[in-house]
Scaffold this motif. Structure first.
Motif, short mmCIF file in Angstrom:
data_model
loop_
_atom_site.label_atom_id
_atom_site.label_comp_id
_atom_site.label_asym_id
_atom_site.label_seq_id
_atom_site.Cartn_x
_atom_site.Cartn_y
_atom_site.Cartn_z
N HIS B 63 73.28 1.08 34.04
CA HIS B 63 73.97 0.97 32.75
C HIS B 63 74.87 2.16 32.48
O HIS B 63 74.61 3.27 32.92
CB HIS B 63 72.94 0.87 31.61
CG HIS B 63 71.95 -0.23 31.81
ND1 HIS B 63 72.26 -1.55 31.66
CD2 HIS B 63 70.64 -0.18 32.18
CE1 HIS B 63 71.18 -2.29 31.91
NE2 HIS B 63 70.19 -1.48 32.22
N ASP B 65 76.07 2.38 29.00
CA ASP B 65 75.83 2.65 27.58
C ASP B 65 74.39 3.08 27.33
O ASP B 65 73.47 2.54 27.93
CB ASP B 65 76.09 1.38 26.75
CG ASP B 65 77.57 1.09 26.72
OD1 ASP B 65 78.35 2.05 26.90
OD2 ASP B 65 77.93 -0.09 26.54
N THR B 70 70.50 -1.56 24.82
CA THR B 70 70.42 -1.39 26.27
C THR B 70 69.18 -0.59 26.67
O THR B 70 68.42 -0.98 27.56
CB THR B 70 71.69 -0.67 26.79
OG1 THR B 70 72.83 -1.34 26.24
CG2 THR B 70 71.75 -0.71 28.30
N ARG B 73 65.82 -2.43 25.85
CA ARG B 73 65.57 -3.53 26.78
C ARG B 73 65.15 -2.96 28.14
O ARG B 73 64.23 -3.47 28.79
CB ARG B 73 66.83 -4.38 26.95
CG ARG B 73 66.52 -5.74 27.51
CD ARG B 73 67.73 -6.60 27.81
NE ARG B 73 67.45 -7.36 29.02
CZ ARG B 73 67.75 -6.96 30.24
NH1 ARG B 73 68.34 -5.81 30.42
NH2 ARG B 73 67.45 -7.70 31.29
N ASP B 78 63.24 -4.67 31.35
CA ASP B 78 64.23 -4.80 32.41
C ASP B 78 63.52 -4.96 33.76
O ASP B 78 62.75 -4.11 34.17
CB ASP B 78 65.11 -3.53 32.44
CG ASP B 78 66.35 -3.74 33.27
OD1 ASP B 78 66.31 -4.55 34.22
OD2 ASP B 78 67.37 -3.09 32.98
#
Lengths: 481, 312
Positions: B63, B65, B70, B73, B78
């Motif tokens: 990622h 961000d 994000t 999660r 994830d």
């Protein structure tokens, strides 16, 4: 509930006679079921399902390579056998397992039965489960198959036959025990003074059987159950039996064999010696020093330790030689040879494809017969003639010609039925029965066994791996009732 | 019959993973609160949690961000994060499965329902309100398992190994939290203390449920060095590092065998902790100290494995 329309045509029914009236041993049950209000019945069914769910009675099936824990479908209506008939079956099973153990011991030692021309020696050459590594060895008490699960079926005229003997690592006994627990919880009133013989001595008898082959008879034996691990389809049973016997459930990596050929398990206090291994791991994976080198499930050196007499293994490595559909065809001769008696329970009539005459008969009648490969279990790799396509028959003809020794054929049996809950009513479904026979210093036969039932109308496949379910099995004493 | 090494190892890891799940839930809930309490420009945001859980590298690969959605999660569900809460619960359950016969049946059942509740909540989208509720319940469920064990299980070796796992994981997590938070909170220059300093130190206490106890026992206003001393060295607070080491010491004493390397590793860490000078400590120096403590934790883990578990 209304059972007045229950009729079975063309098959022997385990609970009812041709007129639809209950057999003597099932009268009490029949009367009880008739008096049960449908609501009451669905309550009991729900209670049953809940009981097996919370107990976590599952087996593992692999669907597209992913393991899924499935609940074993359980049917409320028990299968009933009169105690007088069961006594004869028990005697027949004792005789059979005794002969099989003598036969295995002979094969690995003098091979007298081959010398006397009763059993063809060439069959051993391509026998998948014959272990040359065991030649010249005889385990304690001469017993190879300490735990045997023989599958019994009843034909249209009511005769009981042995369909096969499972001498490697037979499973299913935990379901037999759990099914009884559930029935007692859900229908306690049926067990009051109805003369149903108990089944729960099994784990004690199993412990005694294993203890009787310990290499150190004077000491309290250190017994372990060896499991391939929690992803095995029968892990539930391995854990159950270990817990009920109060012994350790181990995996291969928990064990090691030292330079003096003794087996130990790795504990937090250091190595602890092991006397008896009830293994639920196939021969091939048992010892990478001797069998499959890549096996992670066994323990290097187990065979050394076993042959040195430092540890007992049940069932003995190599016992599977008699767990072969082709050897099965010779069991009647084997019983006569070792026991000097006629078999008390018959084999299903069997054609051996290795024999040219019999092979010709089989190839001409593929649409009538059931063809089985020698070493498959769980109902895999079979041809069920009457339900097969011409294309499947041609395929099997090709397989038989390519490897005749590997196939036997039997008539399609009219398997007996037992009343079973279908969608909304009670309908006949085909059943078989797997009793368990324990051989050590003494021999024990279960009171009944695991009744497996095909849940689809007309289906003959009872294996749990292929959607079969199970029932409680009652041995009912009608004289005392 | 002595306990199988494999089962001891499974129970130890069950103890570690269950503690990890609980601490992760606390961290997320406290961080959410903290961000609500602070003005945007100084709110720590969510990235520190990725660092605390040691997943910075994994996260950076996946990622760009570090916004709440994000990060949360990533931490909760994830599939590419091996340390996600969902995975942690699964490991806690799987490690218990093979050893379930050694424990009271309720414990297995509670673990099972906790796992199933997690599967249920963590597979779909989770609103902030539902998330908070779920994590709060998860913390209580973990406490319930600990309570059931305490109230119904014989304090045998099986119990010892669960507790050893729990205390070691807790010490590890505490040092990680302090490492990351102190880095953000302790100014390297003795300049103006940030106005919201106290709030942030309070949140550090809260992530370890230490705020109330701190108030009662330390009796000063909340300040950096006092909080550090409390979480590292308070002898009575059950989530302080020193308390955990004391518990480990007596647990390891009970275990069979004459190899005391694990015990020696624990006393070494205790000494190190007691000798640390926390006066006027600055961000960078604190980070170094916490790294040292984490190495000590790793060393204790190594000694335990060598002494009692299946040779790796």
């Amino acid at each position: 509930m209304d059972l007045s329309n229950y009729r079975v045509e063309g098959f022997f029914d385990e609970l009812t006679g041709p007129s639809g009236r209950p057999r003597v041993a099932s009268r009490a049950l029949w009367k009880y079921l008739k008096g049960l209000h449908p609501d009451e019945l669905s309550d009991r069914r729900a209670a049953c399902e809940l009981a097996s769910l919370t107990a976590g009675i599952t087996f593992r099936v692999y669907i597209e390579d992913a393991g899924v824990d499935r609940a074993m479908p359980f049917d409320l209506i028990p299968r009933i056998i009169a105690a007088s008939e069961w006594a004869q079956i028990q005697a027949g099973l004792r005789q059979r397992v005794r002969a099989l153990n003598l036969f295995i011991d002979d094969l690995y030692n003098d091979q007298q039965i081959i010398a006397d021309g009763v059993f063809p020696g060439e069959l051993l050459e391509n026998s998948e489960n014959f272990r040359p590594e065991c030649r010249g060895f005889s385990p304690p008490l001469g017993v190879w198959a300490h735990i045997c699960g023989s599958d019994l079926v009843r034909d249209g005229d009511g005769t009981m036959y042995v369909l096969e003997d499972n001498l490697r690592i037979p499973s299913g006994v935990a379901y037999m025990l759990e099914n009884r627990q559930i029935m007692k919880r859900v229908f306690p009133e049926l067990f009051e003074d109805s003369g149903i013989q108990p089944v729960d001595e099994y784990c004690g008898q199993l412990f005694d059987t294993l203890a009787s082959i310990s290499p150190r008879p004077a000491d309290y034996p250190n017994i372990v159950v060896l499991t391939p691990g929690m992803y095995n389809s029968a892990y539930y049973e391995h854990a159950y039996l270990a817990q009920q016997m109060g012994v350790e459930l181990v995996e291969g990596r928990d064990l090691f064999v030292d330079d003096d050929d003794c087996v130990f398990m790795r504990t937090i206090s250091g190595p602890e010696s092991v006397d008896v291994i009830y293994r639920r791991v196939d021969d091939a994976f048992l010892d990478p020093e001797v069998f499959r080198e890549d096996s992670m499930l066994g323990c290097p050196g187990l065979m050394r330790a076993w042959k040195a007499g430092n540890v007992a293994i049940a069932n003995a490595p190599g016992a599977g030689v008699a767990d072969d559909k082709v050897v099965y065809a010779y069991v009647p001769e084997i019983i006569e040879y070792y026991c000097g008696e006629k078999p008390l329970i018959d084999n299903v009539p069997t054609w051996k494809c290795g024999n040219p005459h019999e092979r010709a008969h089989v190839l001409e009648n593929l649409d009538q017969l059931v063809v089985k490969p020698a070493n498959e279990s769980g109902g895999y790799g079979m041809l069920i003639g009457p339900r097969s396509t011409k294309k499947e028959q041609r395929e099997f003809a090709r397989r038989i010609k390519a490897d005749p020794r590997n196939y036997i054929a039997q008539p399609t049996l009219a398997l007996s039925t037992c009343p079973t809950f279908a969608q909304s009513n009670v309908a006949p479904r085909h059943v078989d029965l797997r009793p368990f026979i324990l051989s050590g210093a003494e021999t024990f036969v279960t009171n009944g066994g695991l009744t497996r039932v095909a849940l689809k109308a007309g289906s003959l496949v009872v294996n749990s791996s292929q959607g079969g379910g199970s029932k409680d099995t009652w041995i009912v004493d009608t004289e005392g009732a | 019959m002595s306990m199988l090494s494999r089962l001891a190892e499974n129970l130890y890891w069950h103890g570690r993973y269950l503690e990890r799940a609980e601490d992760l839930a606390r961290l997320i809930n406290v961080n959410a609160n903290l961000n609500l309490d602070l003005p945007k420009r100084i709110a720590p945001g969510w990235e520190p949690l990725v660092r605390i859980t040691g997943a910075a590298a994994t996260f950076a690969e996946l990622h760009d961000d570090t916004d709440e959605r994000t990060v949360v999660r990533f931490l909760l569900s994830d599939p590419d994060n091996p340390g996600s809460l969902r995975n942690t619960l699964e490991y806690a359950r799987e490690n218990l499965r093979s050893a379930r016969d050694l424990l009271p049946r309720e414990v297995w059942e509670q673990m099972n329902s906790l796992y199933l509740a997690g599967e249920d909540a963590l597979t779909g989208p989770l609103s902030k309100r539902r998330r908070h509720e779920f994590l709060r319940e998860l913390i209580l469920d973990c406490q319930q398992i600990a309570g059931t064990l305490l109230g119904t299980m014989s304090q045998d070796h099986a119990y010892d190994f669960i507790l050893i796992g729990r205390y070691l994981e807790r010490a590890d997590m505490t040092t990680r939290i302090l490492d990351v938070r102190a880095d953000d909170l302790l100014p390297d220059e003795l300049g103006e203390l940030p106005p919201f300093d106290a709030i942030q130190w309070m949140s550090v206490l809260k992530s370890m449920t230490g705020y109330q106890m701190y108030r009662r026992h330390v009796r000063t206003r909340v300040s950096g060095p006092d909080v550090l001393a409390f979480l590292l060295r308070d002898p009575h607070f059950p989530r302080s590092v020193l308390f955990g080491l004391g518990a480990l010491e007596s647990l390891l004493h009970d275990l069979p065998g004459d190899d005391d390397q694990a015990l020696r590793a624990v006393t070494r860490m205790e000494r190190r902790l007691n000798e640390m000078n926390l006066e006027g400590i600055k961000g960078e120096r604190l980070g170094e100290l916490m790294d040292e403590l984490q190495l000590e934790v790793a060393d204790i883990d190594r000694c335990i494995r060598q002494t009692w578990f299946l040779a790796g």
